[in-house]
Motif scaffolding. Structure first.
Motif, short mmCIF file in Angstrom:
data_model
loop_
_atom_site.label_atom_id
_atom_site.label_comp_id
_atom_site.label_asym_id
_atom_site.label_seq_id
_atom_site.Cartn_x
_atom_site.Cartn_y
_atom_site.Cartn_z
N ALA A 17 0.83 -1.22 0.00
CA ALA A 17 0.00 0.00 0.00
C ALA A 17 0.86 1.26 0.00
O ALA A 17 0.60 2.21 -0.73
CB ALA A 17 -0.94 0.00 1.20
N GLU A 19 3.89 1.62 -1.11
CA GLU A 19 4.57 1.79 -2.39
C GLU A 19 3.62 2.39 -3.43
O GLU A 19 4.00 3.31 -4.18
CB GLU A 19 5.09 0.44 -2.91
CG GLU A 19 6.10 -0.23 -2.00
CD GLU A 19 6.52 -1.59 -2.54
OE1 GLU A 19 7.46 -2.17 -1.97
OE2 GLU A 19 5.91 -2.09 -3.51
N VAL A 20 2.40 1.87 -3.47
CA VAL A 20 1.44 2.35 -4.47
C VAL A 20 1.05 3.80 -4.16
O VAL A 20 0.91 4.63 -5.07
CB VAL A 20 0.20 1.42 -4.53
CG1 VAL A 20 -0.85 1.98 -5.47
CG2 VAL A 20 0.62 0.02 -4.97
N ALA A 21 0.90 4.13 -2.88
CA ALA A 21 0.59 5.51 -2.49
C ALA A 21 1.73 6.44 -2.91
O ALA A 21 1.49 7.52 -3.46
CB ALA A 21 0.37 5.58 -0.98
N GLN A 23 3.94 5.98 -5.26
CA GLN A 23 3.95 6.10 -6.73
C GLN A 23 2.95 7.13 -7.20
O GLN A 23 3.21 7.90 -8.13
CB GLN A 23 3.60 4.75 -7.35
CG GLN A 23 4.75 3.77 -7.42
CD GLN A 23 4.33 2.50 -8.11
OE1 GLN A 23 3.51 1.75 -7.59
NE2 GLN A 23 4.88 2.24 -9.29
N ARG A 24 1.76 7.11 -6.61
CA ARG A 24 0.74 8.06 -7.03
C ARG A 24 1.18 9.50 -6.74
O ARG A 24 0.93 10.40 -7.54
CB ARG A 24 -0.58 7.75 -6.30
CG ARG A 24 -1.79 8.48 -6.88
CD ARG A 24 -3.00 8.39 -5.96
NE ARG A 24 -2.68 8.93 -4.67
CZ ARG A 24 -2.63 8.21 -3.56
NH1 ARG A 24 -2.93 6.93 -3.55
NH2 ARG A 24 -2.29 8.77 -2.41
N ALA A 119 2.23 10.37 2.49
CA ALA A 119 1.18 9.45 2.06
C ALA A 119 1.37 8.05 2.64
O ALA A 119 0.42 7.40 3.06
CB ALA A 119 1.14 9.39 0.54
N THR A 123 -1.48 5.89 4.79
CA THR A 123 -2.17 4.76 4.16
C THR A 123 -1.89 3.44 4.84
O THR A 123 -2.70 2.53 4.74
CB THR A 123 -1.80 4.66 2.66
OG1 THR A 123 -2.81 3.88 2.01
CG2 THR A 123 -0.46 3.99 2.44
#
Lengths: 160, 686
Positions: A17, A19-21, A23-24, A119, A123
């Motif tokens: 989670a 990592e994806v946050a 990236q965004r 972030a 998250t």
């Protein structure tokens, strides 16, 4: 006192989670990485914002410097030589293949200007990441450890 | 609800993925979702989101979105107008209704659609004259609806997720919530910080087990043995809550007698655990001041799914762990509105509000509300039964809204044969799924962010979602599509405004009587039952009495039965399936999300190194997995997280469900996804 990201390895569930946050928030690059060891241990790594910082010392163009709590990158000065990546002991200095420049975690400086935590901190579904100074982290850890010790060895006062 | 931060327009929404129902804000600019902000005051998640939630926005403006209605002519897709598409559906369904009967049509509703859409969808089916309406709750928690309703009176989660933080012991059985319901995990850590014991029972060492104090790695399908064994220890050691049993339950003696044979030694032999582990887990659970059982598809997806659920409920009743803060039974639901779709009657045996179709009084009340004389009186077909009936030619047409049975149903080759045999298949979705590929007609539907309505999360929390961006030009909300088709068949279904449909639901579903747009829009919405506009909602069920006919909790005597397909000479290994943190159900959304596919893009089979040595399998190489129903090739991952004799496949990838078995639980009609027999071979030239 210096604020940075602390990770409780025990709580990290390798869910990606953060990592994806990241990236965004950072145009596709992730400045936090979770490494899975032996299918059973997850280690989230981020820039430690070291001071002194090996990456900054290695930089031949003085593009990396310590400013406040952070290691900041001056994109104008960076020549993309990647020496900083050699220097980082955690492998957390990144390279942006589009700009061909170094890229590192700036603790979500834009978000912090809006009064929001980074972030990844907000998250993390497992509450494994903590943003603050080292005393705020260790005092939280101490409280938790005390509760566990107390539970394992309750005082003999005749009440439970 | 909106707020501004740094001049950003932030609109609140509820995550479209799993049943946890986390809230977040979407940053909207020029009618496009361009960013996300965390909702740190949301009562379910406190701002936390899993990886999928963090990338949920990517679905909205995805280049693969269906952009207009399409009809298949000579094997090729051809763009058609909405008028032509809607006329075609209405005409085909009506002609089959006239030639055969409405029972020759089957409807799949959707746990991804709003309550209002599901309500109107099942209303259309029933006004046409059939109860053949079901949805994927059949495949995940139908045993919960059957088993918990019988034991406690309501087939729903008893407490809010935040109650986990108040538990002294959390027994997690057949749930990998760390991967599948990740934000729920922070409540588990909060409990642990207070000294709670976490027990996890699972055939695999999942990330959820990393949070456990005790791990019971039981054989797949041996759950009843473990749960009955724990009940046996609790009763024989005098740890049962005798007062609670006397005041609030029925059937104790019969249940107690039935579990006495499940001695720790016998259970050890059935489960592969040690007797002392079973005794310790039983004591920990029973001695806790407040204990919660969390379960998921590891409990339900068996031919004995309903019995598994009953065995969970027995433990809670036995120890009085129900109806109090921190004490309850929590089935974790997998989709953002699977609870709501069930509440709305998108099930073949019940009308809205769980009114049994065979109950004359309740049925006639709904008929009166809908202004008709009669409604169909016999149970309709369930998901798997529909496919069998289509294959046999008893079902001629299917209307599938937002489901992908080609990937989500067991024995998928049979599903493909069934769908191919239909005279007419219409699929309504946001993407051209593998199921939509088989359709005669596809209807492009609005995504969750492009329409308004309510979603009910796993904790019975009804939350209103406002439209936050416009759908693509020729794409319509499901509610509009259903109503337009209904109109063309002369059926008066209701409004295209979700708010007006919710007003009708207030009457049809008593538990939703007091829920309106305003209340459901409030941060965190309202927990049903909410019986009137001034009723506060009900976060914790069964506090004073149970909702069974007697008002008492009902113990149910259930016994261990081995899985229906056992290992044999040809298929010497057990195949179990489940989910991954980075993918979601049939994969139609996450396999289109780059942040997920750049991490996991291929199917991987998990095999224990001992089995690999025996069958000459190499780590990283391709392995062929074969069952009596099909075969698939996957990359091999050797790992000790599964035990020897058991292999694991995640079901998010096409073809996995060609392997699984469509044997059903006799009552809940859930297929036994979790256990079948297989063999593994090295793929490639012999």
């Amino acid at each position: 006192m210096k604020k940075q990201i602390y990770a409780e390895f025990e709580r990290c569930m390798n869910c990606s989670a953060c990592e994806v946050a990241c990236q965004r928030e950072n145009g596709g690059l992730s400045f936090i990485n979770v490494i899975l060891i032996a299918d059973q241990f997850a280690v989230p790594l981020t820039c430690r914002q070291c001071d002194p910082a090996p990456c900054a010392m290695a930089c031949p163009t003085q593009a990396l410097s310590i400013s406040g709590d952070e290691v900041t990158l001056d994109a104008e000065k960076c020549n993309g030589c990647t020496l900083c990546q050699f220097a980082c002991p955690f492998g957390m200095m990144n390279y942006n293949p589009e700009s061909k420049l170094a890229a590192n975690c700036n603790l979500c400086d834009k978000r912090r200007k809006d009064g929001q935590d980074p972030a990844c901190i907000l998250t993390c579904p497992s509450s494994a990441l903590h943003y603050g100074d080292y005393a705020s982290y260790t005092s939280k850890e101490r409280r938790r450890a005390s509760a566990q010790i107390l539970r394992a060895q309750p005082p003999k006062r005749g009440v439970v | 609800m909106e707020f501004t931060m740094s001049n950003k327009e932030l609109k609140s929404t509820v995550c479209p993925y799993c049943g946890v129902g986390c809230g977040f804000y979407v940053h909207v600019q020029d009618d496009r979702a361009v960013g996300l902000e965390y909702m740190t005051d949301h009562p379910v998640c406190n701002g936390r989101l899993c990886a999928k939630g963090n990338a949920a926005m990517d679905i909205i403006h995805h280049s693969d979105r269906l952009k207009s209605p399409m009809k298949k002519t000579g094997g090729r897709w051809e763009r058609v107008s909405w008028d032509e598409a809607l006329d075609t559906v209405a005409h085909k369904l009506q002609s089959i209704n006239q030639k055969q009967s409405a029972d020759a049509i089957a409807f799949l509703a959707s746990a991804k659609c709003t309550n209002e859409e599901n309500y109107v969808f099942q209303k259309l089916a029933r006004l046409m004259g059939t109860n053949n309406v079901d949805h994927c709750a059949r495949l995940c928690h139908s045993p919960t609806v059957v088993g918990l309703a019988r034991a406690l009176g309501s087939g729903a989660m008893t407490n809010p997720l935040s109650d986990l933080a108040l538990s002294d012991c959390v027994l997690i059985i057949g749930s990998n919530l760390a991967e599948n319901h990740a934000p729920a995990l922070h409540w588990i850590w909060a409990a642990k910080d207070q000294g709670a014991d976490i027990i996890v029972a699972d055939p695999r060492l999942t990330p959820t087990v990393w949070a456990a104090d005790e791990f019971l790695q039981l054989k797949p399908g041996s759950d009843i043995a473990l749960l009955n064994g724990m009940a046996q220890v609790i009763i024989t050691e005098g740890l049962a809550d005798k007062d609670f049993i006397a005041r609030r339950t029925n059937g104790f003696n019969q249940m107690a007698a039935s579990v006495m044979v499940y001695t720790p030694e016998k259970v050890a032999a059935l489960t592969g655990l040690q007797a002392k582990q079973i005794i310790k887990a039983a004591r920990t659970y029973a001695k806790a001041g407040a204990a919660t059982i969390v379960y998921c598809m590891g409990i339900t997806q068996h031919t004995v799914g309903s019995d598994n659920v009953a065995a969970c409920a027995n433990l809670a009743l036995l120890t009085g762990n129900i109806g109090r803060p921190g004490a309850g039974v929590m089935p974790l639901r997998g989709q953002n509105n699977v609870q709501g779709a069930c509440d709305m009657g998108a099930l073949p045996g019940v009308l809205p509000g769980y009114a049994a179709v065979i109950d004359d009084d309740l049925r006639s009340q709904i008929a009166a509300l809908w202004g008709v004389e009669n409604l169909p009186t016999e149970d309709g077909l369930t998901v798997v039964e529909m496919m069998q009936a289509a294959k046999d030619g008893r079902i001629k047409a299917m209307w599938i809204m937002g489901e992908d049975p080609v990937n989500s149903d067991p024995n998928a080759k049979k599903v493909q044969a069934a769908l191919s045999a239909l005279e007419f298949l219409v699929v309504q979705d946001i993407f051209l799924t593998d199921t939509a590929q088989m359709a005669d007609l596809v209807l492009p539907a609005a995504s969750w962010a492009e329409k308004s309505g309510t979603f009910t999360n796993t904790e019975r929390r009804v939350q209103w979602c406002d439209q936050i961006v416009s759908p693509p030009e020729d794409v319509k909300p499901d509610l509009w599509i259903i109503n337009e088709i209904g109109n063309r068949m002369g059926l008066q279904l209701g409004s295209n405004e979700a708010e007006a449909v919710l007003a009708e639901i207030n009457t049809a579903v008593p538990a939703y009587a007091g829920i309106n747009r305003q209340r459901a829009t409030k941060r965190g919405g309202v927990h049903w039952p909410c019986l009137a506009e001034d009723h506060p909602g009900t976060p914790i069920l069964h506090t004073e009495c149970f909702t069974t006919a007697s008002g008492k909790g009902q113990f149910l005597a259930v016994g261990f039965k081995p899985p229906v397909e056992t290992v044999n000479h040809d298929y010497p290994l057990v195949l179990t399936t489940g989910r991954l943190a980075l993918h979601y159900n049939s994969g139609s959304m996450t396999r289109r999300t780059i942040q997920m596919t750049e991490r996991i893009s291929r199917l991987r089979v998990e095999i224990h190194p001992d089995d690999a040595a025996q069958f000459n399998i190499e780590n990283g190489a391709l392995t062929r997995v074969t069952t009596a129903r099909g075969e698939i090739t996957a990359e091999t991952h050797l790992t000790a997280t599964v035990e020897p004799g058991v292999i694991f496949l995640p079901f998010h990838f096409p073809g996995v469900n060609e392997l699984t078995i469509d044997a059903l639980d006799s009552e809940a009609k859930i297929p036994a996804f979790k256990v079948c027999a297989c063999r593994v071979e090295k793929e490639g030239p012999e």
